[in-house]
Design a protein around this motif. Structure first.
Motif, mmCIF file in Angstrom:
data_model
loop_
_atom_site.group_PDB
_atom_site.id
_atom_site.type_symbol
_atom_site.label_atom_id
_atom_site.label_comp_id
_atom_site.label_asym_id
_atom_site.label_seq_id
_atom_site.Cartn_x
_atom_site.Cartn_y
_atom_site.Cartn_z
ATOM 1 N N SER A 224 30.340 35.236 29.945
ATOM 2 C CA SER A 224 29.090 35.940 30.204
ATOM 3 C C SER A 224 28.526 36.474 28.890
ATOM 4 N N ASP A 225 27.201 36.539 28.827
ATOM 5 C CA ASP A 225 26.551 37.202 27.702
ATOM 6 C C ASP A 225 26.625 38.718 27.855
ATOM 7 N N ILE A 226 26.993 39.183 29.044
ATOM 8 C CA ILE A 226 27.225 40.619 29.278
ATOM 9 C C ILE A 226 28.669 40.866 28.834
ATOM 10 N N PHE A 227 28.837 41.432 27.645
ATOM 11 C CA PHE A 227 30.151 41.466 27.005
ATOM 12 C C PHE A 227 31.208 42.196 27.830
ATOM 13 N N TRP A 228 30.847 43.226 28.562
ATOM 14 C CA TRP A 228 31.838 44.041 29.259
ATOM 15 C C TRP A 228 32.254 43.460 30.612
ATOM 16 N N ILE A 229 31.634 42.374 31.042
ATOM 17 C CA ILE A 229 31.998 41.804 32.346
ATOM 18 C C ILE A 229 33.009 40.667 32.222
ATOM 19 N N LYS A 230 33.129 40.078 31.048
ATOM 20 C CA LYS A 230 34.070 38.974 30.844
ATOM 21 C C LYS A 230 35.493 39.445 31.136
ATOM 22 N N ASN B 39 49.601 26.296 49.845
ATOM 23 C CA ASN B 39 50.599 27.317 49.530
ATOM 24 C C ASN B 39 51.100 27.921 50.837
ATOM 25 N N LYS B 40 52.285 27.547 51.260
ATOM 26 C CA LYS B 40 52.850 28.006 52.537
ATOM 27 C C LYS B 40 53.791 29.199 52.352
ATOM 28 N N THR B 41 53.835 29.776 51.153
ATOM 29 C CA THR B 41 54.722 30.915 50.906
ATOM 30 C C THR B 41 54.104 32.199 51.452
ATOM 31 N N ASP B 42 54.886 33.276 51.427
ATOM 32 C CA ASP B 42 54.397 34.590 51.862
ATOM 33 C C ASP B 42 53.647 35.316 50.751
ATOM 34 N N GLN B 43 53.485 34.660 49.637
ATOM 35 C CA GLN B 43 52.803 35.266 48.494
ATOM 36 C C GLN B 43 51.384 35.681 48.877
ATOM 37 N N ILE B 44 51.029 36.906 48.539
ATOM 38 C CA ILE B 44 49.693 37.416 48.841
ATOM 39 C C ILE B 44 48.804 37.174 47.633
ATOM 40 N N ILE B 45 47.747 36.413 47.843
ATOM 41 C CA ILE B 45 46.759 36.153 46.799
ATOM 42 C C ILE B 45 45.427 36.632 47.337
ATOM 43 N N LYS B 46 44.915 37.712 46.754
ATOM 44 C CA LYS B 46 43.652 38.270 47.220
ATOM 45 C C LYS B 46 42.496 37.378 46.774
ATOM 46 N N THR B 47 41.569 37.161 47.689
ATOM 47 C CA THR B 47 40.369 36.400 47.364
ATOM 48 C C THR B 47 39.545 37.223 46.393
ATOM 49 N N ARG B 48 39.128 36.590 45.291
ATOM 50 C CA ARG B 48 38.423 37.344 44.256
ATOM 51 C C ARG B 48 37.564 36.420 43.404
ATOM 52 N N VAL B 49 36.741 37.059 42.611
ATOM 53 C CA VAL B 49 35.906 36.381 41.627
ATOM 54 C C VAL B 49 36.311 36.941 40.268
ATOM 55 N N LYS B 50 36.643 36.049 39.335
ATOM 56 C CA LYS B 50 37.009 36.476 37.978
ATOM 57 C C LYS B 50 35.994 35.898 37.006
ATOM 58 N N PHE B 51 35.311 36.787 36.284
ATOM 59 C CA PHE B 51 34.300 36.351 35.317
ATOM 60 C C PHE B 51 34.989 35.769 34.089
ATOM 61 N N LEU B 52 34.660 34.511 33.792
ATOM 62 C CA LEU B 52 35.259 33.802 32.659
ATOM 63 C C LEU B 52 34.387 33.850 31.422
ATOM 64 N N THR C 217 22.373 34.999 33.360
ATOM 65 C CA THR C 217 22.303 33.634 32.860
ATOM 66 C C THR C 217 23.427 33.438 31.841
ATOM 67 N N ASN C 218 24.030 32.285 31.846
ATOM 68 C CA ASN C 218 25.188 31.958 30.997
ATOM 69 C C ASN C 218 26.464 32.666 31.447
ATOM 70 N N SER C 219 26.515 33.085 32.718
ATOM 71 C CA SER C 219 27.726 33.707 33.269
ATOM 72 C C SER C 219 28.383 32.742 34.250
ATOM 73 N N ASN C 220 29.694 32.617 34.116
ATOM 74 C CA ASN C 220 30.494 31.801 35.021
ATOM 75 C C ASN C 220 31.672 32.621 35.511
ATOM 76 N N ALA C 221 32.066 32.354 36.744
ATOM 77 C CA ALA C 221 33.223 33.043 37.313
ATOM 78 C C ALA C 221 34.045 32.052 38.118
ATOM 79 N N ARG C 222 35.321 32.282 38.170
ATOM 80 C CA ARG C 222 36.227 31.451 38.950
ATOM 81 C C ARG C 222 36.398 32.102 40.320
ATOM 82 N N PHE C 223 36.232 31.314 41.374
ATOM 83 C CA PHE C 223 36.506 31.774 42.734
ATOM 84 C C PHE C 223 37.973 31.494 43.009
#
Length: 144
Positions: free
Chosen positions: A129-135, A114-127, A101-107
């Protein structure tokens, strides 16, 4: 005019649902040090709006050397922002101790624009959280 407006709304909603569909799946991130220590984060976002999280570590010079910490609950997504919710009565017990609870992440996904050859891996980044080590933790989608 009403027909055109209805079609535009339907197309917009389909776009929103397709982003949620892309977020569904398994995510993992592992770190292995030269000493053989292992730290691993796993996250599963289910189609029914539930999630499961596991943190595993095997560090030789810690007591205990091996740790498994679990969390579960519900998730929703709006505008690529995933919100995690835990019901303390149903989602937390002796095994599932992490309260998201109170945790948010960016998808994060490569934009279709983006039509470039740049590789961007699909991921979840925690922005947040009350869980201090996951932010700030980024967990990458496991592609099948």
């Amino acid at each position: 005019m009403k027909t055109i407006l209805t079609i535009l709304i339907l197309i917009f909603n389909l776009t929103l649902f397709s982003q949620v569909d892309k977020a569904i799946g398994d995510y993992q991130f592992s770190i292995t040090t030269k000493d053989g220590n292992l730290t691993e984060w796993k996250l599963t976002l289910n189609e029914n709006g539930t999630f499961f999280f596991q943190y595993y570590s095997n560090v030789k010079f810690e007591i205990p050397t091996e740790k498994n910490i679990y969390g579960k609950g519900k998730w929703t997504m709006k505008d690529n922002l995933i919100t995690f919710i835990c019901d303390e009565q149903n989602d937390l017990d002796k095994k599932y101790t992490l309260n998201f609870t109170n945790s948010n992440a960016r998808f994060i996904i490569k934009s279709p624009k983006n039509k470039t050859d740049q590789i961007i891996k699909t991921r979840v980044k925690f922005l947040k959280s009350d869980i201090f080590w996951i932010k700030g933790t980024e967990i990458f989608k496991i592609e099948n």
